[in-house]
Design a protein around this motif. Sequence first.
Motif, PDB file in Angstrom:
ATOM      1  N   THR A   6      -6.280   1.104  -2.088  1.00  0.00           N
ATOM      2  CA  THR A   6      -4.994   0.873  -1.437  1.00  0.00           C
ATOM      3  C   THR A   6      -3.980   0.389  -2.459  1.00  0.00           C
ATOM      4  N   HIS A   7      -2.733   0.329  -2.024  1.00  0.00           N
ATOM      5  CA  HIS A   7      -1.659  -0.259  -2.821  1.00  0.00           C
ATOM      6  C   HIS A   7      -1.257  -1.566  -2.150  1.00  0.00           C
ATOM      7  N   LEU A   8      -1.190  -2.615  -2.923  1.00  0.00           N
ATOM      8  CA  LEU A   8      -0.749  -3.923  -2.438  1.00  0.00           C
ATOM      9  C   LEU A   8       0.678  -4.118  -2.926  1.00  0.00           C
ATOM     10  N   HIS A   9       1.591  -4.299  -1.992  1.00  0.00           N
ATOM     11  CA  HIS A   9       3.014  -4.320  -2.338  1.00  0.00           C
ATOM     12  C   HIS A   9       3.469  -5.610  -3.008  1.00  0.00           C
ATOM     13  N   ASP A  10       2.740  -6.709  -2.757  1.00  0.00           N
ATOM     14  CA  ASP A  10       3.192  -7.996  -3.286  1.00  0.00           C
ATOM     15  C   ASP A  10       2.028  -8.982  -3.318  1.00  0.00           C
ATOM     16  N   ILE A 139      -5.347  -1.106  -6.084  1.00  0.00           N
ATOM     17  CA  ILE A 139      -6.671  -1.712  -6.107  1.00  0.00           C
ATOM     18  C   ILE A 139      -7.685  -0.720  -5.576  1.00  0.00           C
ATOM     19  N   GLU A 140      -8.828  -0.707  -6.218  1.00  0.00           N
ATOM     20  CA  GLU A 140      -9.928   0.164  -5.807  1.00  0.00           C
ATOM     21  C   GLU A 140     -11.201  -0.664  -5.802  1.00  0.00           C
ATOM     22  N   LEU A 141     -11.947  -0.587  -4.715  1.00  0.00           N
ATOM     23  CA  LEU A 141     -13.226  -1.265  -4.591  1.00  0.00           C
ATOM     24  C   LEU A 141     -14.297  -0.206  -4.434  1.00  0.00           C
ATOM     25  N   PRO A 159      -3.359  -2.609   4.904  1.00  0.00           N
ATOM     26  CA  PRO A 159      -2.171  -3.094   4.185  1.00  0.00           C
ATOM     27  C   PRO A 159      -0.905  -2.868   5.018  1.00  0.00           C
ATOM     28  N   ASN A 160       0.029  -3.804   4.857  1.00  0.00           N
ATOM     29  CA  ASN A 160       1.316  -3.604   5.547  1.00  0.00           C
ATOM     30  C   ASN A 160       2.105  -2.587   4.734  1.00  0.00           C
ATOM     31  N   LEU A 161       2.367  -1.460   5.335  1.00  0.00           N
ATOM     32  CA  LEU A 161       3.009  -0.352   4.621  1.00  0.00           C
ATOM     33  C   LEU A 161       4.508  -0.440   4.630  1.00  0.00           C
TER      34      LEU A 161
END
Length: 161
Positions: A6-10, A139-141, A159-161
């Motif tokens: 996913t992408h974490l925005h902050d 991030i990748e798990l 994640p909040n998109l």
Amino acid sequence: MQHFQTHLHDEEGTAALGAAMARALAPGLTIYLHGDLGAGKTALTRAMLHAAGHAGHVKSPTYTLAEPYAVLLGGRQVEVIHFDLYRLAGPEEFLDAGFREYFNENTVCVIEWPEKAAGVLPAPDIEVHLSISGDGRDIELQGLSEQGCQCLDRLKFAPNL
């Protein structure tokens, strides 16, 4: 192999993922954290520890190499050992420090810079790859063992998109 990306925005996204990971952890896990300086390895670990019930300060163990934390996982007292091997001169130093004794069915070991002890570290159950992307992080798990895959199966994070 179980996989989550996913992408974490902050920073709040990193903290939320750390909290979600804390709810999925189980004793005996070995987690490798990969990423450049400033990618969020310690921030993610700090969020996991706080969500697991550690109320105190969580510092990067850059100089001590390892910091133990007592937390509750599923109602069970568990020790989480946070390693930061950045300053390690080589794998022999890891062995000389006696750190292998921490890797057992009763602890969770979270290792930043695992490549510094390549060849002597126990195999990871989960590998986490963090990279800076714009204002946030990618991030990748990856679950690499049965226990690691079970942990990622329990992971509830949107994640909040």
